[in-house]
Scaffold this motif. Structure first.
Motif, mmCIF file in Angstrom:
data_model
loop_
_atom_site.group_PDB
_atom_site.id
_atom_site.type_symbol
_atom_site.label_atom_id
_atom_site.label_comp_id
_atom_site.label_asym_id
_atom_site.label_seq_id
_atom_site.Cartn_x
_atom_site.Cartn_y
_atom_site.Cartn_z
ATOM 1 N N THR A 132 0.709 -1.240 0.142
ATOM 2 C CA THR A 132 0.048 -0.060 0.041
ATOM 3 C C THR A 132 0.936 1.180 0.078
ATOM 4 O OG1 THR A 132 0.082 -0.080 2.419
ATOM 5 C CG2 THR A 132 -2.037 -1.074 1.134
ATOM 6 N N TYR A 135 0.789 2.990 -3.150
ATOM 7 C CA TYR A 135 -0.392 3.721 -3.523
ATOM 8 C C TYR A 135 -0.991 4.656 -2.834
ATOM 9 C CZ TYR A 135 -0.227 -0.218 -6.901
ATOM 10 O OH TYR A 135 -0.004 -1.259 -7.872
ATOM 11 N N GLY A 136 0.038 5.448 -2.009
ATOM 12 C CA GLY A 136 -0.353 6.516 -1.336
ATOM 13 C C GLY A 136 -0.790 6.464 0.188
ATOM 14 N N MET A 137 -0.315 5.151 0.713
ATOM 15 C CA MET A 137 -0.887 5.163 2.222
ATOM 16 C C MET A 137 0.256 5.993 2.778
ATOM 17 S SD MET A 137 -2.535 3.488 4.434
ATOM 18 C CE MET A 137 -3.479 1.967 4.157
ATOM 19 N N THR A 166 -4.703 6.246 11.922
ATOM 20 C CA THR A 166 -5.226 5.854 10.626
ATOM 21 C C THR A 166 -5.362 4.409 10.404
ATOM 22 O OG1 THR A 166 -3.035 5.831 9.573
ATOM 23 C CG2 THR A 166 -4.314 7.827 9.401
ATOM 24 N N LEU A 168 -7.408 1.210 11.391
ATOM 25 C CA LEU A 168 -8.700 0.748 11.965
ATOM 26 C C LEU A 168 -8.641 -0.248 12.820
ATOM 27 C CD1 LEU A 168 -10.970 2.026 8.831
ATOM 28 C CD2 LEU A 168 -10.469 3.007 10.797
ATOM 29 N N TYR A 170 -9.014 -4.182 13.622
ATOM 30 C CA TYR A 170 -9.029 -5.597 13.011
ATOM 31 C C TYR A 170 -9.764 -6.691 13.984
ATOM 32 C CZ TYR A 170 -6.567 -4.005 9.171
ATOM 33 O OH TYR A 170 -6.332 -3.473 7.985
ATOM 34 N N ASN B 88 -10.068 0.462 5.565
ATOM 35 C CA ASN B 88 -8.765 0.070 6.461
ATOM 36 C C ASN B 88 -7.816 0.935 5.394
ATOM 37 O OD1 ASN B 88 -9.638 -1.291 8.591
ATOM 38 N ND2 ASN B 88 -9.503 -3.012 7.693
ATOM 39 N N CYS B 89 -7.848 0.936 4.091
ATOM 40 C CA CYS B 89 -6.893 1.534 3.097
ATOM 41 C C CYS B 89 -7.411 2.731 2.485
ATOM 42 C CB CYS B 89 -6.493 0.646 1.767
ATOM 43 S SG CYS B 89 -5.792 -1.048 2.553
ATOM 44 N N ASN B 91 -9.162 5.132 3.559
ATOM 45 C CA ASN B 91 -9.288 6.126 4.533
ATOM 46 C C ASN B 91 -8.024 7.153 4.126
ATOM 47 O OD1 ASN B 91 -7.484 4.943 5.756
ATOM 48 N ND2 ASN B 91 -8.286 4.984 7.677
ATOM 49 N N GLN B 92 -7.003 6.771 3.379
ATOM 50 C CA GLN B 92 -5.983 7.431 2.629
ATOM 51 C C GLN B 92 -5.830 7.049 1.220
ATOM 52 O OE1 GLN B 92 -2.299 7.114 5.478
ATOM 53 N NE2 GLN B 92 -3.861 5.610 6.540
ATOM 54 N N ILE B 93 -5.883 5.919 0.844
ATOM 55 C CA ILE B 93 -5.547 5.825 -0.730
ATOM 56 C C ILE B 93 -6.923 6.177 -1.201
ATOM 57 C CG2 ILE B 93 -5.001 4.083 -2.494
ATOM 58 C CD1 ILE B 93 -3.520 2.566 -0.260
#
Lengths: 211, 217
Positions: A132, A135-137, A166, A168, A170, B88-89, B91-93
């Motif tokens: 990720t 891809y901008g995480m 950030t 969440l 699990y 989960n992803c 919220n940013q991507i």
């Protein structure tokens, strides 16, 4: 008689023209071979399936939210140290709770769960270089910082359960036991990062081309 | 008095019988071809509220099937993920992508995204995902190569004959549990797969039911 065969052949042509061939991609819903009006309670029965719709409940779904305070059978209750990772509110447990046995089975389970749920962001090595990232995480921290090496096991457990900044929660994907297994595997990753040639058992050194 | 029927009428009964046989054959062939799931279900690829690509998320990024379909090992039903799973992803991507608006709305309101179910057995069939996944039957056996699908398409017929093919002879379709979500894996990648499968079947006492009550109640 000839006409009967001609009509039959024409009927076949019309049928193929209208219905096409098998396997064609289509956005139309599947045709019902046994329509509900003719065969009631067969293909579609009056019963709820998981994640199905319900005209009865106001929110339109058959799955009901879990009432507050409900405990599923076989899961630890909310204030159990197994489920919180805390010895007292705000006091994180160092080490693992009594019910968790650290063995190869637990680590294998932890590795399996880690590679499904954690690896996309935290990376296979726990260095924060998951897929990720490309891809901008935002910055995913590395477990190999001193801060995380010193972090109590209970706090890592708590982060998986409730999330942090950030990240969440699990909790819906990992049972408390699985979360402890992941914590154990994270500890193994941290230990492996600091490994040196001296940690390799003598019997395996030749396999790795070491002296 | 002239004859009522010409001489050719003598052959008529036989010709009618032959025609009826041909007609019955055509009707049988058409029913087999058109009134079975190979025709009615295969190829169904509805337009979803969010154009989610399995080819991107699973095929390209390598996110495991179970990251989203997280209950597939535990329950009979392979769950559609919660919108929190997406967030989960996301919220940013691509957090502001208009394509993801239904997911964000669902996450905020708590109402589900109205995904359209593609694979659905009739209500008189009781299929259990977990028992298949935990005994070496991969997702790909029934769902096809979802890891290559931009839009999910109903690939296999899921007819009763389709189920029975495997229930009668499961060995060629079994695989080690650590390859269960590796949709590109084939038995050819394993040395002596048939030996391994025979051992796996014996060890796990795999005996797929072939009686009616195995799947119908």
């Amino acid at each position: 008689m000839r006409y009967a065969y001609i009509i039959l052949a024409l009927l076949c042509v019309v049928l193929v023209t209208l219905l096409g061939f098998r396997g064609a991609t289509s956005t139309n819903p599947p045709r019902q071979v046994f329509p509900d009006d003719v065969f009631p309670q067969m293909t579609n029965q009056d019963k709820y399936l998981p994640q199905s719709a319900s005209p009865f409940f106001a929110d339109g779904r058959s799955d009901r939210p879990v009432p507050a305070g409900a405990v599923a059978r076989g899961t630890p209750v909310d204030d159990d140290i197994l489920a919180t990772g805390q010895t007292a509110p705000g006091q994180f447990l160092h080490g693992f709770p009594a019910g968790i046995v650290i063995d190869a089975g637990l680590l294998a389970r932890g590795r399996n769960r880690y590679n499904i749920y954690c690896q996309p962001c935290h990376g296979a090595l726990g260095d924060g270089n998951g897929i990720t990232k490309h891809y901008g995480m935002g910055a995913t921290p590395s477990y190999h910082d001193d801060r995380f090496r010193q972090m109590p096991e209970g706090e890592i457990f708590n982060t998986i359960t409730h999330g942090k900044s950030t990240m969440l929660s699990y909790a819906d994907k990992l049972t408390p036991h699985d979360r402890w297994a992941v914590v154990a595997y994270v500890r193994a990753l941290q230990r492996a990062e600091q490994g040196s040639v001296n940690d390799v058992p003598a019997a395996h050194k030749t396999d790795l081309g070491l002296k | 008095m002239s004859q009522l029927f010409p001489k050719s009428a003598n052959k008529l009964p036989l010709q009618i019988i032959i025609f009826l046989i041909v007609f019955a054959a055509v009707v049988t062939a058409a029913t087999t071809y058109y009134a079975t799931p190979e025709y009615t279900r295969v190829g169904y690829a509805p337009v979803q509220p969010v154009p989610f690509s399995h080819a991107l998320h699973n095929g390209q990024l390598g996110i495991n099937c179970r990251y989203c379909h997280s209950n597939v090992e535990k329950t009979g039903f392979a769950n559609i993920p919660t919108s929190q799973t997406c967030m989960n992803c996301h919220n940013q991507i691509k957090a502001d992508s208009p394509l993801l608006a239904p997911v964000r709305a669902s996450y905020e309101s708590g109402n589900p995204v109205p995904w359209i179910q593609i694979h659905q057995v009739p209500d008189y069939v009781y299929f259990n995902h977990s028992v298949h996944i935990n005994r070496g039957v991969s997702c790909v056996e029934c769902h096809g190569q979802v890891n290559e699908m931009e839009t999910v398409r109903h690939e296999k017929s899921l007819s009763m004959g389709f189920c029975l093919d495997c229930h009668r002879d499961p060995a060629p379709r079994l695989r080690p549990l650590d390859k269960i979500t590796d949709l590109n894996w084939t038995p050819a990648q394993m040395a002596e797969h048939d030996k391994w499968a025979a051992d796996f079947i014996a060890r796990n006492k795999i005996a797929p039911p072939q009686s009616c009550t195995g799947c119908h109640r």
